[in-house]
Write a protein that holds these residues in place. Structure first.
Motif, PDB file in Angstrom:
ATOM      1  N   TRP A 170       0.853  -1.196   0.000  1.00  0.00           N
ATOM      2  CA  TRP A 170       0.000   0.000   0.000  1.00  0.00           C
ATOM      3  C   TRP A 170       0.876   1.229   0.000  1.00  0.00           C
ATOM      4  CZ3 TRP A 170      -3.099  -1.571   4.979  1.00  0.00           C
ATOM      5  CH2 TRP A 170      -4.005  -2.594   4.656  1.00  0.00           C
ATOM      6  N   TYR A 171       0.477   2.198  -0.786  1.00  0.00           N
ATOM      7  CA  TYR A 171       1.006   3.551  -0.638  1.00  0.00           C
ATOM      8  C   TYR A 171      -0.164   4.390  -0.153  1.00  0.00           C
ATOM      9  CZ  TYR A 171       5.192   2.137  -3.154  1.00  0.00           C
ATOM     10  OH  TYR A 171       6.348   1.520  -3.508  1.00  0.00           O
ATOM     11  N   PRO A 172       0.078   5.571   0.415  1.00  0.00           N
ATOM     12  CA  PRO A 172      -1.063   6.381   0.849  1.00  0.00           C
ATOM     13  C   PRO A 172      -2.055   6.535  -0.307  1.00  0.00           C
ATOM     14  CG  PRO A 172       1.010   7.384   1.529  1.00  0.00           C
ATOM     15  CD  PRO A 172       1.361   6.213   0.682  1.00  0.00           C
ATOM     16  N   HIS A 173      -3.279   6.216  -0.091  1.00  0.00           N
ATOM     17  CA  HIS A 173      -4.377   6.346  -1.055  1.00  0.00           C
ATOM     18  C   HIS A 173      -4.248   5.404  -2.253  1.00  0.00           C
ATOM     19  CE1 HIS A 173      -4.899   9.948   1.265  1.00  0.00           C
ATOM     20  NE2 HIS A 173      -3.764  10.449   0.806  1.00  0.00           N
ATOM     21  N   HIS A 174      -3.338   4.430  -2.202  1.00  0.00           N
ATOM     22  CA  HIS A 174      -3.178   3.627  -3.406  1.00  0.00           C
ATOM     23  C   HIS A 174      -2.627   2.243  -3.067  1.00  0.00           C
ATOM     24  CE1 HIS A 174      -2.611   2.948  -7.645  1.00  0.00           C
ATOM     25  NE2 HIS A 174      -1.394   2.501  -7.402  1.00  0.00           N
ATOM     26  N   THR A 175      -3.232   1.201  -3.626  1.00  0.00           N
ATOM     27  CA  THR A 175      -2.700  -0.155  -3.455  1.00  0.00           C
ATOM     28  C   THR A 175      -1.942  -0.525  -4.719  1.00  0.00           C
ATOM     29  OG1 THR A 175      -4.620  -0.692  -2.109  1.00  0.00           O
ATOM     30  CG2 THR A 175      -3.313  -2.545  -2.894  1.00  0.00           C
ATOM     31  N   ALA A 176      -0.623  -0.616  -4.622  1.00  0.00           N
ATOM     32  CA  ALA A 176       0.193  -0.898  -5.820  1.00  0.00           C
ATOM     33  C   ALA A 176       0.193  -2.387  -6.132  1.00  0.00           C
ATOM     34  CB  ALA A 176       1.623  -0.409  -5.594  1.00  0.00           C
ATOM     35  N   VAL A 177       0.232  -3.234  -5.094  1.00  0.00           N
ATOM     36  CA  VAL A 177       0.231  -4.688  -5.274  1.00  0.00           C
ATOM     37  C   VAL A 177      -0.761  -5.252  -4.271  1.00  0.00           C
ATOM     38  CG1 VAL A 177       1.628  -6.796  -5.079  1.00  0.00           C
ATOM     39  CG2 VAL A 177       2.620  -4.735  -6.092  1.00  0.00           C
ATOM     40  N   THR A 220      -0.206  -3.962 -18.080  1.00  0.00           N
ATOM     41  CA  THR A 220      -0.143  -2.576 -18.530  1.00  0.00           C
ATOM     42  C   THR A 220       0.649  -1.739 -17.529  1.00  0.00           C
ATOM     43  OG1 THR A 220      -2.251  -2.408 -17.466  1.00  0.00           O
ATOM     44  CG2 THR A 220      -2.285  -2.520 -19.861  1.00  0.00           C
ATOM     45  N   SER A 221       1.010  -0.544 -17.962  1.00  0.00           N
ATOM     46  CA  SER A 221       1.797   0.346 -17.128  1.00  0.00           C
ATOM     47  C   SER A 221       1.074   0.623 -15.801  1.00  0.00           C
ATOM     48  CB  SER A 221       2.006   1.654 -17.905  1.00  0.00           C
ATOM     49  OG  SER A 221       2.798   2.500 -17.146  1.00  0.00           O
ATOM     50  N   GLY A 222       1.827   0.521 -14.725  1.00  0.00           N
ATOM     51  CA  GLY A 222       1.259   0.863 -13.418  1.00  0.00           C
ATOM     52  C   GLY A 222       0.507  -0.276 -12.740  1.00  0.00           C
ATOM     53  N   CYS A 223       0.590  -1.497 -13.306  1.00  0.00           N
ATOM     54  CA  CYS A 223      -0.202  -2.593 -12.711  1.00  0.00           C
ATOM     55  C   CYS A 223       0.500  -3.249 -11.530  1.00  0.00           C
ATOM     56  CB  CYS A 223      -0.548  -3.633 -13.767  1.00  0.00           C
ATOM     57  SG  CYS A 223       0.885  -4.577 -14.318  1.00  0.00           S
ATOM     58  N   GLY A 224       1.734  -2.830 -11.227  1.00  0.00           N
ATOM     59  CA  GLY A 224       2.401  -3.342 -10.029  1.00  0.00           C
ATOM     60  C   GLY A 224       3.530  -4.326 -10.285  1.00  0.00           C
ATOM     61  N   LYS A 225       3.969  -4.435 -11.531  1.00  0.00           N
ATOM     62  CA  LYS A 225       5.016  -5.416 -11.875  1.00  0.00           C
ATOM     63  C   LYS A 225       6.333  -5.099 -11.163  1.00  0.00           C
ATOM     64  CE  LYS A 225       4.844  -4.327 -16.316  1.00  0.00           C
ATOM     65  NZ  LYS A 225       3.838  -3.259 -16.365  1.00  0.00           N
ATOM     66  N   THR A 226       6.800  -3.856 -11.355  1.00  0.00           N
ATOM     67  CA  THR A 226       8.096  -3.484 -10.795  1.00  0.00           C
ATOM     68  C   THR A 226       8.068  -3.514  -9.263  1.00  0.00           C
ATOM     69  OG1 THR A 226       8.668  -2.165 -12.714  1.00  0.00           O
ATOM     70  CG2 THR A 226       9.794  -1.598 -10.672  1.00  0.00           C
ATOM     71  N   THR A 227       6.961  -3.071  -8.695  1.00  0.00           N
ATOM     72  CA  THR A 227       6.858  -3.094  -7.229  1.00  0.00           C
ATOM     73  C   THR A 227       6.970  -4.535  -6.731  1.00  0.00           C
ATOM     74  OG1 THR A 227       5.423  -1.173  -7.406  1.00  0.00           O
ATOM     75  CG2 THR A 227       5.455  -2.294  -5.285  1.00  0.00           C
ATOM     76  N   THR A 228       6.297  -5.455  -7.414  1.00  0.00           N
ATOM     77  CA  THR A 228       6.371  -6.871  -7.022  1.00  0.00           C
ATOM     78  C   THR A 228       7.818  -7.351  -7.095  1.00  0.00           C
ATOM     79  OG1 THR A 228       4.147  -7.237  -7.893  1.00  0.00           O
ATOM     80  CG2 THR A 228       5.511  -9.198  -7.564  1.00  0.00           C
TER      81      THR A 228
HETATM   82  N1  LIG Z   1       6.763   5.302  -4.176  1.00  0.00           N
HETATM   83  C1  LIG Z   1       5.491   5.283  -4.612  1.00  0.00           C
HETATM   84  N2  LIG Z   1       4.548   6.045  -4.031  1.00  0.00           N
HETATM   85  C2  LIG Z   1       3.262   6.002  -4.460  1.00  0.00           C
HETATM   86  N3  LIG Z   1       2.815   5.230  -5.474  1.00  0.00           N
HETATM   87  C3  LIG Z   1       3.724   4.461  -6.099  1.00  0.00           C
HETATM   88  C4  LIG Z   1       5.101   4.433  -5.710  1.00  0.00           C
HETATM   89  N4  LIG Z   1       5.763   3.555  -6.506  1.00  0.00           N
HETATM   90  C5  LIG Z   1       4.833   3.080  -7.354  1.00  0.00           C
HETATM   91  N5  LIG Z   1       3.623   3.613  -7.119  1.00  0.00           N
HETATM   92  C6  LIG Z   1       2.380   3.322  -7.827  1.00  0.00           C
HETATM   93  O1  LIG Z   1       2.122   1.947  -7.742  1.00  0.00           O
HETATM   94  C7  LIG Z   1       1.589   1.442  -8.954  1.00  0.00           C
HETATM   95  C8  LIG Z   1       2.426   0.300  -9.442  1.00  0.00           C
HETATM   96  O2  LIG Z   1       3.706   0.792  -9.875  1.00  0.00           O
HETATM   97  P1  LIG Z   1       4.762  -0.124 -10.601  1.00  0.00           P
HETATM   98  O3  LIG Z   1       5.966   0.699 -10.878  1.00  0.00           O
HETATM   99  O4  LIG Z   1       4.920  -1.360  -9.819  1.00  0.00           O
HETATM  100  O5  LIG Z   1       4.001  -0.467 -11.961  1.00  0.00           O
HETATM  101  P2  LIG Z   1       4.529  -1.223 -13.247  1.00  0.00           P
HETATM  102  O6  LIG Z   1       3.492  -2.242 -13.563  1.00  0.00           O
HETATM  103  O7  LIG Z   1       5.906  -1.694 -13.051  1.00  0.00           O
HETATM  104  O8  LIG Z   1       4.478  -0.058 -14.325  1.00  0.00           O
HETATM  105  P3  LIG Z   1       5.504   0.317 -15.515  1.00  0.00           P
HETATM  106  O9  LIG Z   1       5.387  -0.774 -16.517  1.00  0.00           O
HETATM  107  O10 LIG Z   1       4.954   1.624 -16.007  1.00  0.00           O
HETATM  108  O11 LIG Z   1       6.861   0.440 -14.889  1.00  0.00           O
HETATM  109  C9  LIG Z   1       1.528   2.617  -9.908  1.00  0.00           C
HETATM  110  O12 LIG Z   1       0.233   3.147  -9.908  1.00  0.00           O
HETATM  111  C10 LIG Z   1       2.504   3.612  -9.316  1.00  0.00           C
HETATM  112  O13 LIG Z   1       2.115   4.928  -9.607  1.00  0.00           O
END
Ligand SMILES: Nc1ncnc2c1ncn2[C@@H]1O[C@H](COP(=O)(O)OP(=O)(O)OP(=O)(O)O)[C@@H](O)[C@H]1O
Length: 317
Positions: free
Chosen positions: A10-17, A35-43
């Motif tokens: 979780w990030y404030p106001h947002h669930t990344a994964v 797609t972009s922003g779906c949480g791949k890199t965070t995972t």
């Molecule tokens: N430090 C952070 N603070 C707040 N939100 C974040 C942070 N890092 C990532 N996010 C949000 O979490 C979500 C997942 O991000 P992530 O980078 O994992 O996506 P992704 O699937 O790898 O996208 P991309 O292919 O564009 O790199 C996105 O909506 C991103 O904006």
């Protein structure tokens, strides 16, 4: 084996994964696609603890990764990223040697390993004394991989490893990567948003949307048995190309008639040849054949496409 269990960030106001779980077996490549922003890199970054999860557990060979200091864990996990992350003021030799040096290897051992990696990744000996900005993008990407593999880590994480390259270089390096024995033995988690790349390099694909897994399975399972409309629509644009790359001679064999000819063994295509490669073989090379349990089958473009048409009509499809 790498086990990711109920991982959430979780990030404030947002669930990344959001509650992501998967297993990656030794020697397997799992691709995180979406797609972009779906949480791949965070995972991915939670696996080497560049990001700490809000909840959930990651185990490497049965041990919770938090039982080890993060910097030690990272030495045992290779990491390749889009911009390669090479140190610009280090020579290529110094860049490749970073982890072996941290692990206290002797100079002779580092040199021997560096030579091995150069040969394996088709990098010229002269590149060792050069700096990253003196190499081409494709060469830099190979150095990035050499550095990640230097200490022979059992697990390698890759984040859009070919993302910075043009499509032609990208396809070439993808082919090379696929043929590298050193990579086949690794447990790999790779992030990409490129469907072709996912299908070529992934043993299994984990398709994500808005932080959640939509489906996880082999490329064939995702393509032919989509779990929901999101998965179905995701592949719509490239469906035919992906089918040609996914369907193999083995799938089509029951629909291909055998003949009496005895081909020279050099013209036999392996049963796991994809339809795309088989079609290429029938147009480019000498007459091609495949061996079935009942005999030998001669292949032609028309015969293959007819069988493919029938295969698509099958109820199991
Ligand atoms: N430090 C952070 N603070 C707040 N939100 C974040 C942070 N890092 C990532 N996010 C949000 O979490 C979500 C997942 O991000 P992530 O980078 O994992 O996506 P992704 O699937 O790898 O996208 P991309 O292919 O564009 O790199 C996105 O909506 C991103 O904006």
């Amino acid at each position: 084996m790498l086990a990711v269990r109920n991982l959430t960030k979780w990030y404030p106001h947002h669930t990344a994964v959001d509650d992501v779980s998967f297993l990656v077996q030794e020697g397997e490549t799992l691709v995180l696609l979406g797609t972009s922003g779906c949480g791949k890199t965070t995972t991915l970054k939670m696996i080497n603890r560049l990001i700490e999860p809000t909840s959930g557990l990651i185990e490497l060979n049965g041990t919770d990764i938090r039982r080890q200091p993060a910097h030690e864990l990272r030495r045992s996990i290779g990491y390749v990223i889009q911009e390669t992350g090479l140190f610009p003021h280090y020579t290529i030799a110094q860049n490749i040697a970073v982890v072996p040096q941290l692990l206290g290897w002797e100079a002779v051992r580092i040199r021997r390993r560096t030579d091995e990696l150069l040969a394996m990744l088709h990098l010229p000996e002269t590149s060792l004394r050069q700096y990253p900005d003196q190499l081409s993008g494709g060469q830099r990407q190979r150095v990035g991989l050499a550095r990640a593999l230097a200490a022979d880590p059992p697990v390698v994480l890759m984040d859009e490893p070919l993302g910075a390259l043009d499509p032609v270089t990208r396809a070439g390096i993808r082919r090379e990567f696929r043929q590298l024995d050193a990579l086949r033995r690794k447990t790999i988690v790779m992030v990409t948003h490129d469907v072709q790349e996912a299908f070529e390099l992934g043993d299994r694909i984990c398709l994500m949307d808005q932080g959640r897994i939509q489906q996880i399975g082999t490329p064939k399972e995702l393509l032919l048995r989509p779990a929901n409309n999101f998965v179905r629509r995701f592949f719509d644009d490239q469906r035919l190309t992906l089918q040609l790359q996914t369907v193999t001679l083995q799938d089509l064999l029951p629909l291909l008639a055998t003949d009496d000819t005895k081909p020279p063994p050099t013209h036999l295509l392996p049963i796991e040849t994809t339809l795309a490669d088989a079609l290429r073989a029938t147009t480019e090379g000498p007459p091609a054949f495949v061996q079935s349990a009942n005999g030998v089958v001669s292949l032609s473009g028309r015969k293959l496409l007819n069988a493919f048409g029938q295969w698509l009509q099958q109820p199991s499809f």
